[in-house]
Scaffold this active site. Structure first.
Site, PDB file in Angstrom:
ATOM      1  N   ASP A 166      26.137  34.684 -92.899  1.00  0.00           N
ATOM      2  CA  ASP A 166      26.630  36.024 -93.222  1.00  0.00           C
ATOM      3  C   ASP A 166      27.359  36.570 -91.997  1.00  0.00           C
ATOM      4  OD1 ASP A 166      24.521  36.666 -91.440  1.00  0.00           O
ATOM      5  OD2 ASP A 166      23.148  36.903 -93.123  1.00  0.00           O
ATOM      6  N   ASP A 215      27.707  39.759 -89.569  1.00  0.00           N
ATOM      7  CA  ASP A 215      27.143  41.045 -89.156  1.00  0.00           C
ATOM      8  C   ASP A 215      28.162  41.770 -88.286  1.00  0.00           C
ATOM      9  OD1 ASP A 215      24.508  40.518 -90.297  1.00  0.00           O
ATOM     10  OD2 ASP A 215      24.350  39.010 -88.719  1.00  0.00           O
ATOM     11  N   ASP A 227      18.523  39.542 -79.129  1.00  0.00           N
ATOM     12  CA  ASP A 227      17.472  38.606 -78.740  1.00  0.00           C
ATOM     13  C   ASP A 227      17.959  37.483 -77.819  1.00  0.00           C
ATOM     14  OD1 ASP A 227      18.884  37.586 -80.903  1.00  0.00           O
ATOM     15  OD2 ASP A 227      17.130  37.262 -82.181  1.00  0.00           O
TER      16      ASP A 227
END
Ligand code: ATP
Ligand code: MG
Length: 453
Positions: free
Chosen positions: A70, A72, A150
């Site tokens: 996907d 983002d 992260d």
């Protein structure tokens, strides 16, 4: 509480990141590789005077030459401002407020730059005693947003204004070295969000990367922190771990890091030093076949996978109950199913519709050996029969013997014609003369065998 300092903690936790800008001619990401819908969103934001970047897995996977799952997007527009720009926009999320721009079934996720949480922002950011972020809605600058991400390979931003890539944490270099590396101090980042431990494993397997040493070191020790994560989130994560096409390898790596044991203590009770239990054999088979189905673009049903990996723990529990309570095996299986699923669901919130299917598949296993009269034909008409049969075949591979023969019988029976089927059912009568012939007795329980009681 682990915050021994009253000073702003981000100086310790988040080293300032050095921004490296890679111009459009120096990298391989081109607009043709980005979905039309994601481009529309990027351009609309940019046209309205906002900053707009493709970020996260989209940039990472494109740089690796892969196809992102996907796209983002990150922006300095607030969720409200985003909503005003897009008719087809929904604001979602509690932990992070996000905008979903809907294009039919395709959803483009847009997040406002996230900032650092500070004590005075208690309403927007909440931390638990273990240092976990419970709520996290502080908006910030793009630099801060990068520091909050992260892994280094997830903190690269593709700028729609000039098609450059902004690499904050050395992600490009780590991509080249094939390393999963947390940004900042690993232990703190895991305490903030223990799910990052799962993500480290997931990306290492999916991308075939190594986990950088300092990033790997705390995981085994901190794995029990996953116990604090809401079960609904763990359910979502467990599907990403086990049903995204690399389930088998992901399970083995999770197990090495003591993570699988946290998600499925019921299964881990059956782990052996040499991976030799039926539970472990079934895990390998079930995850391998799930991976294969993903590769072949076949539909995958989470219920089937959970039914498989929980089957032998359930059977062991049923056996314990027959011994301890002296109840019939059938009743013991019903009770054991309840007990096992109750335990599992506390940790991983498998939705009710799936636990219902798991029970159905398990119950079918009890019915598959009983094929007399019209039973076999009737069983085949059940809509979960196919799942029950596939399940039986996997059990046959694990158990061999009678179970394997039973699976083979069903295999033949399904493809046989009418006469052959009748003959197969007749043969059953002859093969087992002890079974009552003629009319099946209804509503009469089988007599207790000597071994029971
Ligand atoms: P994929 O979509 O292929 O699984 P991804 O990297 O895009 O991988 P997402 O879960 O879609 O992962 O998240 C998008 C981005 O949001 C990540 O790349 C990362 O920068 C950031 N992110 C997601 N989860 C976390 C987290 N728990 N902590 C910090 N940053 C996160
Ligand atoms: Mg993504």
């Amino acid at each position: 509480m682990n915050n021994n300092d009253l000073q702003p903690r981000e100086h310790r936790v988040y080293p300032s990141l050095a921004l490296n800008i890679i111009e459009r001619q120096e990298h391989s990401v081109s607009r043709q590789m980005i979905s039309e819908n994601a481009l529309k969103v990027l351009y609309r934001l940019h046209g309205a005077g906002f900053e707009a970047y493709l970020v996260g897995g989209g940039v990472r996977d494109l740089l690796l030459g892969g196809t992102p799952k996907d796209f983002d997007i990150a922006t300095n527009a607030t969720p409200e401002q985003i909503r005003q720009l897009f008719r087809n926009c929904r604001l979602i999320g509690r932990r992070f407020r996000l905008a979903h721009i809907m294009f039919g079934r395709d959803i483009v996720e847009v997040a406002t730059f996230r900032g650092h949480h500070q004590e005075q922002n208690a309403q927007v950011s909440v931390q638990s005693e273990q240092g976990m972020l419970l709520r996290d809605n502080v908006y910030g600058t793009k630099d801060e947003d990068a520091e909050r991400r992260d892994f280094t390979i997830n903190a690269m931003y593709y700028n729609i204004a000039d098609y450059s890539i902004h690499d904050y944490a050395g992600g490009v270099e780590d991509l080249e070295d094939r390393l999963v590396r947390l940004i900042g101090d690993p232990e703190t980042r895991y305490r903030e969000d223990p799910v990052r431990m799962l993500r480290a494993i997931r990306f290492a397997v999916k991308l075939d990367f190594d986990i950088e040493e300092d990033t790997a070191e705390p995981i085994e020790r901190l794995a029990p922190l996953l116990g604090e994560i809401p079960s609904a989130r763990l359910y979502e994560e467990s599907l990403k771990m086990l049903q995204s096409g690399h389930g088998l390898e992901t399970y083995h790596l999770m197990r090495e890091y003591n993570l699988f044991q946290q998600l499925f203590p019921v299964i881990a009770d059956h782990f052996t030093a040499d991976y030799s239990s039926q539970t472990e054999h079934m895990l390998d088979l079930a995850l391998d076949s799930t991976d294969l189905r993903v590769e072949e673009n076949k539909r995958i049903n989470p219920a089937f996978m959970f039914a498989a990996i929980l089957w032998y723990p359930m059977v062991a529990q049923a056996q314990r109950l027959t011994e301890e309570l002296g109840i019939q095996y059938y009743d013991a299986v019903m009770e054991a199913s309840n007990q096992i699923l109750d335990r599992v669901v506390k940790r991983i919130a498998i939705p009710r519709r799936h636990t219902a299917t798991i029970r159905e598949i398990w119950q079918l296993q009890l019915r598959m050996p009983r094929r007399n009269g019209k039973r076999a034909i009737r069983l085949m008409e059940l809509n979960k029969f196919r799942a029950g049969f596939d399940f039986l075949q996997m059990r046959g591979d694990v158990e061999g013997g009678e179970t394997k023969e039973l699976a083979q019988w069903w295999d033949t029976f399904q493809s046989a014609g009418r006469n052959m089927r009748q003959a197969m059912v007749n043969d059953l009568h002859q093969a087992s003369p002890s079974k009552s012939k003629g009319k099946p007795r209804r509503n009469v329980r089988k007599k207790k065998s000597k071994t029971e009681s």
